[in-house]
Structures are given as C-alpha cells and as structure tokens.
Design a protein around this motif. Structure first.
Motif: not given
Length: 421
Positions: A280-307
């Motif tokens: 998700l984040s890769d594209f919107y980080e580039d989009l934020a640079d293009m639109q002169d906005k800041k995009f922050y992503v806060n992840k969890t510490k653990d690598n979680i497996k989900l269903q």
C-alpha cells in the motif's frame, strides 16, 4: 400537493391477511372449545340418565311404589335403590300414571308429550319453558321415563358463548392494532430501500449530468469548427477526455458497489501484514512527494500472519487513503497506522484536511453524498467511495469509527478481525 403513499395498498393487504388468519384461528379454536365443552357437559348428564335407566331396569316394577321397597322412601329397605334429587322418574302402567318422583316441573295435570320422547334413546324436550334431556323404556307392563333438567347447563353454555364472543371481539381489535404495527415494521425496510433506489437514480443522474453537459458542449463547439485542426481544439478534446475518465471511474465504482451488495462471498488467504503495508505505502509515498504532502506509515513491531480477504481489505484501506489525499491540501499530513489489538488489527487513516461538518456526519456513507462545501471547492469525486467501504465492512464484519472536526481533519478507524470467517 400531498405525496401518494405507494405502499398503502400493500400495508392494507398485510393487515387484512393477518387479521383474517388470526380470526380463522380464533374461530376454529372457539368451535373446538365449545364443542368439547358441550360434549363433556351433556355427556355427564346422559351418563346419569343411562345409569338411572339401567338401575330401574334391574328392579322389579312392583317395588317402585310398593310399601315394601319404595325407592323414594328413606325408611325403605337399604337394598332398594334411591332416585337422586336431580333426576325425575315418571312411570306409566298401560298408559296411566302410576308414579311421579317429587319434582318442581311435572305433575298429574302437566306432563311432557310422550310422542316427543324416543324409546331407549336420549331425547331433548321443552316443557313449560324448561329444557330436559330424557329417555323412555319399557319394563314389562310399565313404561318408564327418566328426565334431567339442563337449564343450568344451557345457561353455562350461553355464558361460555358470550365470553367467547367478547374475547373474540377484543382479540380481533388487538390483532388489528398489532397487524397495523407489524405491517408498518415490515414495510419500513422496503420503503427505505425504495427511497434509496429513488435517491440513487436521482444522484447518479446528477453526477452524470455535468460531465455529459461538458462533453456535449465541447462536441457542439467542434462540430461548428469543422475546418480547424486538432491542435486548435486540443484543450477542448483534453477536457472531454477528462470528463470521459470521470464517467468511467463512476461506472467502475457503481459496478464494484453493486457487486459488493449482491456478492457477499469472501476469499480468505494468509496475509503477511508487513507485506500488505508495503504494497500500500510505496505508491502513496511517491504520490505525497508529487502533491507536496507528507505521508507517514506506522507499522506494528511484530510480523503478523492474518487470515484476510486481501483484495477487499486493500480496497477498503485505499478508499480511506485516497479520500485523505483528496481532502488534504498541500503541506498537509496523512498518517496510516496499524495497531495489534488482541484479536484485531486497527487500521487508522488520519489527515489534517478540511474535516467533516457535524450536520454531514450522518450522511457520509450515503451513495453519491457530497457536502455542499466539497462541491463548492470543485474537489473531484462521485460520493461512491465511502458507500463501497461500508458495504465491504458489512460483508467482512469490520467495525468503522469516524472522528472529525471541521477545518482540522478527519480520522477513520477500521477494526479488522485477524481471522475472518
């Protein structure tokens, strides 16, 4: 002009059918109850008559009124049977009255009509305003008749009938009231769905009217400039292409929304949360640079497996991120946060954009709804995104919370189960 209620006839039919069913059930219950009560009541009377008949058939006729064994004489032999006080016995000898047990209904001058009484069968006769159940039988040279007055039983039946009729009237009134209430409850979701359909058509027509009007105007301009080159009207052609793309986006959103409403299937796969976030984040980080906005992503510490249903969760998150970008001006900030909370993952999308007015908060998930403030700022959009988000969340049983302050920003929170069923 008063608006005609198109559901009035349907509501009326529901009430009529419901009340008719209730009435038929109550009527059948009444008939069964009255029949069983009457049968039980008069069966007891008939049983007493037949028992007395059997007793009289077993004794000698001469003992009925003899000095040795008068069946009415309390001083007679103990082996002589006694006639109960509620039973009347009349004995004829060769057509003449020989014996009448003491009673308040019959005497020598006032006797029942013998022709109305069937031999060896239970008969019903009326005499001087009283009703009797009786039977007649022969014992040698005697003809004997046994009577029981049933006025009290008939009065009991009448009281039961009156009680049943009153109960029926009360219950029918209650049934009408409840049927009207239930009909309103049944019609309510249908009415709401119908109104939504009407608003949907109106809003969709409104959303398509503007781009179609622009395309029509530009085409008319081009039609009147047939001698010009494409370069001369490149700006008009570009505008038409932009409006066509808007219509394509609207059509695509409508198809997704209708598909989500109809098809509630879920495709569960194992999802790595960190991979999901990076996708998700890769594209919107580039989009934020293009639109002169800041995009922050806060992840969890653990690598979680989900269903999860990967595509639907991704689509729901993208809807929120794109809305945050759309309604946040340059230099603004958008934050995407993932939190591990027990059996759920909280997905937060927060911005410091224009926010939502209090009077608009209850309508943001309505199809095609866009506030007058947003329309006035010419911000592109169809008003379909949050409707699609709500439909996805309903399918996946995801909780949604919205917090917003007008002029300061908005935060959406999705409570997504780690294991979907």
């Amino acid at each position: 002009m008063k608006r005609k209620d198109i559901f009035y006839k349907t509501k009326k039919n529901i009430i009529i059918i419901s009340v008719t069913i209730v009435f038929l059930c109550l009527f059948i219950f009444t008939v069964i109850t009255k029949t069983l009560y009457s049968s039980r009541l008069f069966n007891d009377v008939d049983r007493q008559i037949l028992q007395q008949k059997d007793m009289l058939e077993r004794i000698s006729p001469n003992s009925i009124n003899s000095n040795e064994g008068n069946i009415l004489d309390e001083k007679g032999p103990s082996k002589s049977p006694r006639i109960p006080p509620n039973i009347i016995v009349i004995v004829y000898e060769r057509g003449n009255i020989d014996f009448i047990s003491p009673n308040a209904y019959f005497n020598i001058t006032s006797l029942p009509d013998l022709a109305k009484i069937e031999k060896n069968k239970i008969s019903v006769i009326e005499h001087n305003g009283y009703t009797f159940r009786c039977t007649s039988f022969d014992n040698k040279q005697y003809n004997m008749q046994v009577f029981i007055n049933v006025n009290s039983e008939l009065k009991s039946m009448k009281q039961l009938t009156n009680a049943i009729v009153i109960s029926l009237i009360v219950l029918i009134i209650i049934a009408i009231i409840l049927s009207a209430y239930l009909a309103s409850r049944i019609i309510k979701p249908v009415r709401e769905a119908y109104n939504k359909q009407v608003f949907f058509v109106q809003d969709a027509s409104h959303e398509m009217r503007t781009p179609l009007a622009v395309i029509k105007g530009k085409l008319e301009l081009l039609a009147n400039s047939w001698g010009d080159t494409i370069d001369t009207h490149f700006e008009h052609i570009s505008k038409m292409m932009s409006e066509v793309r808007s219509l394509e986006k609207l059509n695509s959103d409508l198809l997704l929304l209708s598909k989500e409403d109809v098809d509630s299937s879920i495709n569960i796969t194992e999802v790595n949360l960190n991979d999901f976030i990076e996708d998700l984040s890769d594209f919107y980080e580039d989009l934020a640079d293009m639109q002169d906005k800041k995009f922050y992503v806060n992840k969890t510490k653990d690598n979680i497996k989900l269903q999860w249903d990967y595509n639907k969760i991704r689509r729901a998150t993208i809807i929120l991120i794109e809305n945050a970008f759309k309604y946040t001006s340059s230099k603004g900030e958008i934050t995407l946060t993932f939190e591990d909370i027990n059996k759920s993952i909280l997905i937060r999308v927060k911005d410091n954009g224009i926010g939502i007015k209090d009077e608009d908060k209850n309508r943001i998930f309505d199809r095609f709804f866009r506030s007058s403030d947003v329309r006035g700022k010419n911000i592109n959009g169809s008003g379909i995104g949050l409707s699609l988000l709500k439909s996805i969340c309903k399918t996946l049983e995801i909780g949604i919370k919205v917090g917003s302050q007008y002029g300061k920003g908005t935060e959406f929170i999705l409570n997504v189960p780690k294991v979907m069923k």
